[in-house]
Design an enzyme around this catalytic site. Structure first.
Site, PDB file in Angstrom:
ATOM      1  N   ASP A   1       0.818  -1.207   0.000  1.00 47.29           N
ATOM      2  CA  ASP A   1       0.000   0.000   0.000  1.00 47.29           C
ATOM      3  C   ASP A   1       0.857   1.264   0.000  1.00 47.29           C
ATOM      4  O   ASP A   1       2.035   1.226   0.376  1.00 47.29           O
ATOM      5  CB  ASP A   1      -0.915   0.024   1.228  1.00 47.29           C
ATOM      6  N   PHE A   2       0.230   2.376  -0.338  1.00 48.75           N
ATOM      7  CA  PHE A   2       0.916   3.663  -0.437  1.00 48.75           C
ATOM      8  C   PHE A   2       1.704   3.994   0.834  1.00 48.75           C
ATOM      9  O   PHE A   2       2.866   4.394   0.769  1.00 48.75           O
ATOM     10  CB  PHE A   2      -0.118   4.757  -0.717  1.00 48.75           C
TER      11      PHE A   2
END
Length: 216
Positions: free
Chosen positions: A82-83
């Site tokens: 994820d970011f």
């Protein structure tokens, strides 16, 4: 490409895809000789927080390719982070190896460390070994251990094999924990050891072959 007359064998344009080849000798595309596939290579990359596991972002956010150094071959990520998740991301030039490492049935263990706010007991974490369903999505067995706790903040280590989208965050949120930092520390036998955020290094061929041979 064959129908367009772009593929030739020993100077003769192929008319049908039903053509058996023992090797790539004499095969050309648009007049250029086809080169043998490059040897498989695998790299460890410490993905920093705030980067996308993607080649481009329509919103202009930074991607892993913005942080990778120049001079590397064309690489694709094994899975995603994820970011805001940081840690070990494997990169390879071999699409088949990427697929092998990503398949849940291959059983490669992914290990994470999560810093979270809230209260949880070791007994609650141990129940995750039985699997858990969150908002209609079932997650398989997770080996989770409470590393340490300071007040209502704690560090939890979690190992799993499925790697479903946002799995760790969703499972911990289900336990009423707020994750403030998430780090993937290992993917199979490969770890973050020796890497700082943004660092990349290549896995040696001996270690790579041992890893491949261990896959189911």
């Amino acid at each position: 490409m064959i129908a367009e007359g772009r593929i030739a064998l020993n100077g003769e344009k192929l008319a049908t895809p039903a053509t058996l080849l023992e090797n790539l000798n004499g095969v050309t595309v648009d007049g250029r000789a086809v080169q043998p596939a490059a040897a498989t290579r695998l790299f460890r990359f410490y993905k920093p927080q705030g980067t996308l596991t993607a080649a481009h972002d329509p919103k202009g956010r930074p991607t892993i390719y913005d942080r990778l150094p120049a001079g590397l071959p064309r690489l694709v990520p094994v899975g995603r982070l994820d970011f805001m998740t940081e840690g070990l991301l494997l990169l390879t030039n071999d699409g088949e190896l990427k697929r092998q490492l990503e398949l849940p049935r291959t059983g490669v263990v992914r290990t994470y460390r999560a810093r979270a706010f809230g209260h949880v007991t070791q007994a609650q974490l141990e129940k995750l070994a039985e699997g858990i369903t969150v908002e209609g999505i079932h997650y398989g067995s997770i080996n989770a251990n409470l590393e340490r706790r300071t007040g209502r903040n704690c560090w939890i280590e979690m190992s799993l094999t499925e790697g479903k989208n946002r799995e760790v965050r969703r499972v911990l949120a289900h336990l009423d924990l707020q994750v403030s930092r998430l780090i993937r520390t290992a993917y199979g036998p490969l770890t973050l050891h020796g890497l700082e955020p943004g660092n990349v290094d290549e896995v040696g061929q001996t270690e790579l072959e041992a890893f491949r041979n261990s896959l189911k």
